[in-house]
Design a protein around this motif. Sequence first.
Motif, PDB file in Angstrom:
ATOM      1  N   GLY A 254       0.775  -1.234   0.000  1.00 29.11           N
ATOM      2  CA  GLY A 254       0.000   0.000   0.000  1.00 29.11           C
ATOM      3  C   GLY A 254       0.806   1.285   0.000  1.00 29.11           C
ATOM      4  N   GLY A 255       1.967   1.263  -0.672  1.00 30.96           N
ATOM      5  CA  GLY A 255       2.750   2.492  -0.783  1.00 30.96           C
ATOM      6  C   GLY A 255       3.582   2.841   0.436  1.00 30.96           C
ATOM      7  N   GLU A 256       3.583   1.984   1.460  1.00 26.73           N
ATOM      8  CA  GLU A 256       4.413   2.234   2.648  1.00 26.73           C
ATOM      9  C   GLU A 256       5.885   2.010   2.295  1.00 26.73           C
ATOM     10  OE1 GLU A 256       3.448   3.175   5.657  1.00 26.73           O
ATOM     11  OE2 GLU A 256       1.267   3.031   5.432  1.00 26.73           O
ATOM     12  N   GLU A 257       6.788   2.642   3.050  1.00 29.00           N
ATOM     13  CA  GLU A 257       8.219   2.430   2.819  1.00 29.00           C
ATOM     14  C   GLU A 257       8.607   1.001   3.190  1.00 29.00           C
ATOM     15  OE1 GLU A 257      10.284   5.432   5.033  1.00 29.00           O
ATOM     16  OE2 GLU A 257      10.279   6.812   3.345  1.00 29.00           O
ATOM     17  N   ILE A 258       9.483   0.426   2.396  1.00 25.49           N
ATOM     18  CA  ILE A 258       9.983  -0.929   2.665  1.00 25.49           C
ATOM     19  C   ILE A 258      11.267  -1.094   1.860  1.00 25.49           C
ATOM     20  CG2 ILE A 258       8.728  -2.085   0.760  1.00 25.49           C
ATOM     21  CD1 ILE A 258       8.139  -4.336   2.962  1.00 25.49           C
ATOM     22  N   THR A 259      12.220  -1.894   2.355  1.00 17.96           N
ATOM     23  CA  THR A 259      13.455  -2.099   1.581  1.00 17.96           C
ATOM     24  C   THR A 259      13.235  -3.193   0.540  1.00 17.96           C
ATOM     25  OG1 THR A 259      14.459  -3.805   2.978  1.00 17.96           O
ATOM     26  CG2 THR A 259      14.854  -1.506   3.616  1.00 17.96           C
ATOM     27  N   PHE A 260      14.106  -3.196  -0.446  1.00 23.81           N
ATOM     28  CA  PHE A 260      14.064  -4.195  -1.513  1.00 23.81           C
ATOM     29  C   PHE A 260      14.151  -5.612  -0.931  1.00 23.81           C
ATOM     30  CE2 PHE A 260      16.539  -6.794  -4.573  1.00 23.81           C
ATOM     31  CZ  PHE A 260      15.630  -6.799  -5.627  1.00 23.81           C
ATOM     32  N   PHE A 261      15.089  -5.826  -0.001  1.00 21.48           N
ATOM     33  CA  PHE A 261      15.260  -7.167   0.565  1.00 21.48           C
ATOM     34  C   PHE A 261      14.021  -7.580   1.353  1.00 21.48           C
ATOM     35  CE2 PHE A 261      16.788 -10.168   3.851  1.00 21.48           C
ATOM     36  CZ  PHE A 261      17.276 -11.156   3.021  1.00 21.48           C
ATOM     37  N   GLU A 262      13.416  -6.635   2.051  1.00 21.41           N
ATOM     38  CA  GLU A 262      12.234  -6.965   2.848  1.00 21.41           C
ATOM     39  C   GLU A 262      11.073  -7.419   1.974  1.00 21.41           C
ATOM     40  OE1 GLU A 262      13.254  -3.841   6.484  1.00 21.41           O
ATOM     41  OE2 GLU A 262      11.854  -3.257   4.909  1.00 21.41           O
ATOM     42  N   ILE A 263      10.808  -6.679   0.899  1.00 21.89           N
ATOM     43  CA  ILE A 263       9.654  -7.045   0.074  1.00 21.89           C
ATOM     44  C   ILE A 263       9.902  -8.334  -0.697  1.00 21.89           C
ATOM     45  CG2 ILE A 263      10.138  -5.716  -2.055  1.00 21.89           C
ATOM     46  CD1 ILE A 263       7.095  -4.822  -1.836  1.00 21.89           C
ATOM     47  N   THR A 264      11.150  -8.566  -1.120  1.00 23.52           N
ATOM     48  CA  THR A 264      11.440  -9.812  -1.836  1.00 23.52           C
ATOM     49  C   THR A 264      11.409 -11.007  -0.883  1.00 23.52           C
ATOM     50  OG1 THR A 264      13.807  -9.301  -1.679  1.00 23.52           O
ATOM     51  CG2 THR A 264      12.719  -8.753  -3.740  1.00 23.52           C
ATOM     52  N   THR A 265      11.807 -10.798   0.362  1.00 22.99           N
ATOM     53  CA  THR A 265      11.703 -11.877   1.355  1.00 22.99           C
ATOM     54  C   THR A 265      10.235 -12.232   1.592  1.00 22.99           C
ATOM     55  OG1 THR A 265      13.767 -11.224   2.437  1.00 22.99           O
ATOM     56  CG2 THR A 265      12.255 -12.570   3.723  1.00 22.99           C
ATOM     57  N   CYS A 266       9.390 -11.219   1.709  1.00 21.63           N
ATOM     58  CA  CYS A 266       7.953 -11.479   1.887  1.00 21.63           C
ATOM     59  C   CYS A 266       7.390 -12.234   0.675  1.00 21.63           C
ATOM     60  CB  CYS A 266       7.193 -10.172   2.099  1.00 21.63           C
ATOM     61  SG  CYS A 266       7.547  -9.404   3.698  1.00 21.63           S
ATOM     62  N   ALA A 267       7.840 -11.870  -0.524  1.00 18.18           N
ATOM     63  CA  ALA A 267       7.392 -12.574  -1.736  1.00 18.18           C
ATOM     64  C   ALA A 267       7.804 -14.045  -1.698  1.00 18.18           C
ATOM     65  CB  ALA A 267       7.971 -11.889  -2.980  1.00 18.18           C
ATOM     66  N   ALA A 268       9.037 -14.306  -1.249  1.00 19.59           N
ATOM     67  CA  ALA A 268       9.506 -15.693  -1.149  1.00 19.59           C
ATOM     68  C   ALA A 268       8.662 -16.481  -0.145  1.00 19.59           C
ATOM     69  CB  ALA A 268      10.978 -15.714  -0.744  1.00 19.59           C
ATOM     70  N   LEU A 269       8.398 -15.887   1.027  1.00 19.19           N
ATOM     71  CA  LEU A 269       7.607 -16.580   2.044  1.00 19.19           C
ATOM     72  C   LEU A 269       6.193 -16.858   1.534  1.00 19.19           C
ATOM     73  CD1 LEU A 269       8.762 -14.592   5.217  1.00 19.19           C
ATOM     74  CD2 LEU A 269       9.570 -16.833   4.447  1.00 19.19           C
ATOM     75  N   LEU A 270       5.633 -15.915   0.771  1.00 14.59           N
ATOM     76  CA  LEU A 270       4.301 -16.103   0.191  1.00 14.59           C
ATOM     77  C   LEU A 270       4.310 -17.293  -0.771  1.00 14.59           C
ATOM     78  CD1 LEU A 270       1.475 -14.823   0.188  1.00 14.59           C
ATOM     79  CD2 LEU A 270       2.221 -13.360  -1.714  1.00 14.59           C
TER      80      LEU A 270
END
Length: 412
Positions: A99-115
């Motif tokens: 939702g447009g919140e700040e997040i680092t590249f590694f954080e969002i890609t880690t969440c994608a992997a867990l998903l």
Amino acid sequence: MMTFHPKVIDLTLTRVHRLLAALGHPETRLPPVIHLAGTNGKGSTQAMIRAGLEAGGARVHAYTSPHLARFHERIRLAGDLIAEPALAALLDECVAANGGEEITFFEITTCAALLAFSRIPADFTLLEVGLGGRLDATNVVEKPRLTIITPVSIDHQQYLGETLAEIAGEKAGIIKRGVPCVVGPQEPEGLAVIEAKAARLGAPLWVHGQHWSVSEERGRLVYQDENGLLDLPLPNLPGPHQIQNAGAAIAALRLLGRDEAAAEAAVTRAVWPARMQRLRRGPLADSAPGAELWLDGGHNPAGGEAVAATLARMPARETHLICGMLNTKDVKGYMRPLAAHAAKLWAVPIPGEPNTLPAETTRDAARAAGLQAEAAGSVAEALARIVAITPQARVLICGSLYLAGQVLKENG
């Protein structure tokens, strides 16, 4: 468009927990997790565990970083690298949920992997820490099946602390209440921190030198623990440091109830690029047909020692280093162990990398570490200059995983 956090690295779990909640908490629906932290050897140890588990028919998810040539190397779903369209769809889903919140590249890609891992059936999930442990984006699984801490040494001080004890404290942050933890060889001050954390949490430790041992004897790998002795082939990943990585992998497999066949597969079938990898074909290798070409991504003093120990055991041959490093690394500390094993170092910049050291700076650091050194504009130029003088040279391209990734990309 997503808003990245202004810092590339900012160790906290707040943003990750927020996004995982928005995604419906995939981290609570993973196949049993094996979580690995440590300064050196995480990737090799993970690769060996995966080889051992897969040899017995297990389906294994794996998450690792950084990638070498292409991003999708980081995510392996039930044994296979994630397809590019599937990865793009996952990232789109995570961006929308964020939702447009700040997040680092590694954080969002880690969440994608867990998903992804939560949606595809498998028997195990191997999670490799990106940086540190305690506040790393992977440290969101409350009850892993097993944790592993490979050797801890000085690296990333700007994020993890100046002393070995402080850094070990960050790595020990993956230890969970009541969850067994395999511990690779450690310096005494690092081990003391790990043991204290495990005692507080009632986590059983399986420590190198106390509960298991591993060594090379007469060209074989000998592993021993309270369940007996295994006499195995040496690891197919080159270098004496892979003996201790194999020991940690075998200890993990034993704790997971796996047999000798799994341990043998771990040491004979593991694949882990850019760790003393021989380059036998491709444009770069073909340009120097008489030379012996190697690639390694180690980049800290412990990595330099591991490479030096590997070179020391190779048949005698004039050895040249082609080295590119980041400006965040202990360059002299990495190079010092290599000085005794190389005729010359050729310093190069890392293409496309904003934090690369200029070739001249790397050259000067190499000279200060006791190496003869020259600067060159690229790996290809350095290789051409080496083989013009010594066509049969052994050439090791080293100093950075980012440089190794570029080389693998260019060499096909």
